[in-house]
Design a protein around this motif. Structure first.
Motif, PDB file in Angstrom:
ATOM      1  N   ALA A 118      38.672  68.262  13.696  1.00  0.00           N
ATOM      2  CA  ALA A 118      39.778  67.520  14.286  1.00  0.00           C
ATOM      3  C   ALA A 118      39.376  66.716  15.519  1.00  0.00           C
ATOM      4  CB  ALA A 118      40.905  68.486  14.648  1.00  0.00           C
ATOM      5  N   ALA A 119      38.500  67.296  16.351  1.00  0.00           N
ATOM      6  CA  ALA A 119      38.194  66.648  17.627  1.00  0.00           C
ATOM      7  C   ALA A 119      37.041  67.357  18.320  1.00  0.00           C
ATOM      8  CB  ALA A 119      39.431  66.691  18.521  1.00  0.00           C
ATOM      9  N   PRO A 120      36.521  66.740  19.381  1.00  0.00           N
ATOM     10  CA  PRO A 120      35.534  67.447  20.199  1.00  0.00           C
ATOM     11  C   PRO A 120      36.155  68.717  20.772  1.00  0.00           C
ATOM     12  CG  PRO A 120      35.532  65.104  20.724  1.00  0.00           C
ATOM     13  CD  PRO A 120      36.720  65.356  19.835  1.00  0.00           C
ATOM     14  N   ASN A 121      35.321  69.708  21.084  1.00  0.00           N
ATOM     15  CA  ASN A 121      35.865  70.958  21.619  1.00  0.00           C
ATOM     16  C   ASN A 121      35.077  71.475  22.823  1.00  0.00           C
ATOM     17  OD1 ASN A 121      33.600  71.963  20.344  1.00  0.00           O
ATOM     18  ND2 ASN A 121      34.704  73.160  18.836  1.00  0.00           N
ATOM     19  N   TYR A 122      34.590  70.567  23.631  1.00  0.00           N
ATOM     20  CA  TYR A 122      33.851  70.963  24.830  1.00  0.00           C
ATOM     21  C   TYR A 122      34.703  70.859  26.089  1.00  0.00           C
ATOM     22  CZ  TYR A 122      33.481  65.962  25.722  1.00  0.00           C
ATOM     23  OH  TYR A 122      33.780  64.648  25.943  1.00  0.00           O
ATOM     24  N   ASN A 123      35.871  70.260  26.005  1.00  0.00           N
ATOM     25  CA  ASN A 123      36.704  70.073  27.197  1.00  0.00           C
ATOM     26  C   ASN A 123      37.236  71.411  27.702  1.00  0.00           C
ATOM     27  OD1 ASN A 123      39.291  70.694  25.879  1.00  0.00           O
ATOM     28  ND2 ASN A 123      38.901  68.796  24.773  1.00  0.00           N
ATOM     29  N   GLU A 124      37.780  71.402  28.905  1.00  0.00           N
ATOM     30  CA  GLU A 124      38.219  72.638  29.555  1.00  0.00           C
ATOM     31  C   GLU A 124      39.257  73.396  28.722  1.00  0.00           C
ATOM     32  OE1 GLU A 124      39.942  74.140  33.868  1.00  0.00           O
ATOM     33  OE2 GLU A 124      39.339  72.044  33.611  1.00  0.00           O
TER      34      GLU A 124
END
Length: 123
Positions: A5-11
């Motif tokens: 679905a999306a990147p998953n490194y954000n807070e």
């Protein structure tokens, strides 16, 4: 590595992963892949991902234990040609990579940026 679905490194994504690990009774340790979906498969975006994760460490996240980078001697990637003598030395034949100079400067930058936070973890 990112999700479908999306990147998953954000807070928010990291916090969600920590909660899932805690709920499952597992160690709350996370290694973030700066490549693949987290960089939208664009090697040039890997440093931005790494810097974001580094900032999370500096801001106090103690669950992030490392980063993975797609790195090679030269930037980019190449298909394996029928004539193997046409391969370009130092260029990945799998995923697109950042080059060694970028890797080295990024590692030094991240080391300096996170040094105090990582030292505080050890104390």
């Amino acid at each position: 590595r990112g999700s479908n679905a999306a990147p998953n490194y954000n807070e928010d994504s990291i916090s969600e992963a920590i909660l899932k690990l805690r709920t499952a009774g597992l160690h709350e340790k996370i290694m973030v892949d700066c490549s693949h979906a987290n960089s939208e498969k664009d090697p040039a975006l890997q440093p931005a991902v790494a810097r974001n994760v580094s900032e999370q460490i500096v801001d106090g996240n103690q669950s992030i234990i490392g980063l993975m980078l797609e790195s090679h001697l030269e930037a980019g990637n190449q298909a394996i040609p029928e004539d193997l003598s046409a391969l370009r030395y130092g260029v990945s034949v799998t995923d697109g990579c950042i080059d060694w100079a970028t890797t080295e400067s990024l590692i030094l930058e991240l080391s300096e940026a996170t040094a105090a936070a990582l030292k505080a973890r050890a104390d």
